[in-house]
Every structure is written in structure tokens, then in C-alpha cells.
Design a protein around this motif. Sequence first.
Motif, PDB file in Angstrom:
ATOM      1  N   ASP A  52       0.676  -1.173   0.085  1.00  0.00           N
ATOM      2  CA  ASP A  52      -0.202  -0.068   0.048  1.00  0.00           C
ATOM      3  C   ASP A  52       0.834   1.150  -0.091  1.00  0.00           C
ATOM      4  OD1 ASP A  52      -2.237  -1.428   0.218  1.00  0.00           O
ATOM      5  OD2 ASP A  52      -2.335  -1.490   2.389  1.00  0.00           O
ATOM      6  N   ARG A  99      -3.023   6.082  -4.036  1.00  0.00           N
ATOM      7  CA  ARG A  99      -3.165   4.677  -3.995  1.00  0.00           C
ATOM      8  C   ARG A  99      -2.010   3.902  -4.434  1.00  0.00           C
ATOM      9  NH1 ARG A  99      -8.494   3.245  -5.734  1.00  0.00           N
ATOM     10  NH2 ARG A  99      -7.980   4.768  -7.375  1.00  0.00           N
ATOM     11  N   GLN A 101      -0.611   0.400  -5.564  1.00  0.00           N
ATOM     12  CA  GLN A 101      -1.106  -0.950  -5.650  1.00  0.00           C
ATOM     13  C   GLN A 101       0.220  -2.062  -5.466  1.00  0.00           C
ATOM     14  OE1 GLN A 101      -2.010  -2.481  -9.841  1.00  0.00           O
ATOM     15  NE2 GLN A 101      -3.776  -3.583  -8.811  1.00  0.00           N
TER      16      GLN A 101
END
Length: 113
Positions: A52, A99, A101
Motif C-alpha cells: 500500500d 493509492r 497497488q
Amino acid sequence: PHPGPPPVRLAEATWRAPLAPGRETGVARVVGDGLRALDIRDGDHVVLARRDEAEHGDLAAVLDEADRAWLWKVYPDGDRLRLSMGHPGLERTSAPHPRVQGVVLAVLRSLRT
């Protein structure tokens, strides 16, 4: 609009590839030549470890608002990431709270032409 090559998109990753024991990993195909300065080419495949967060200098898959993954060399800067394609002066800054991945563990390239 930004000058220079467009960023590199990742085709949808296939997760749970058994490539790194103890880690959730995936493989995705690179779409585009914007990372040639980092020797990443269109058609290569990258092995990603699901994470993350990315650390300074990681090559990471960063999701956009439409959940498409883009490959960048990243540099955390507060609540944003400085995004690089390896070309001086062509860096971008992510939106707040990007964000991530996953981060790249390996690049796979076919030697056939």
C-alpha cells in the motif's frame, strides 16, 4: 498537458503468482515506452509485490481515480508522491493520498524479436 513521453500504463495484474514466498505477488504487462530511460519497455512484464506504500526510489504501480495502474519511479513527499519517468524535468506530483497497488520486484522481457 505535460511535455515528453506519456506515462506507462500497466495491463491488469494477475495476482497470486507464486514468485516470492510469503508475499502476495502479481504480474502485469507494461503498455507504453515512457520508462525507456529506466530500461522498461512496452511489452515487458513486471513482477509486483502487493504493498500500500512505496519507499523513496521504488518503481511502483500507482492507481488513478479510475483504478487504472500506472508505473512510476516514486519519491514520497508528505501526503503525495513525486512521480518520475526517469527524464529530468518531466516529474509530476500525485494527488493527495495516492493509492499504491504494489512495487516492482523484477522486470521480465522476452528475448525474441
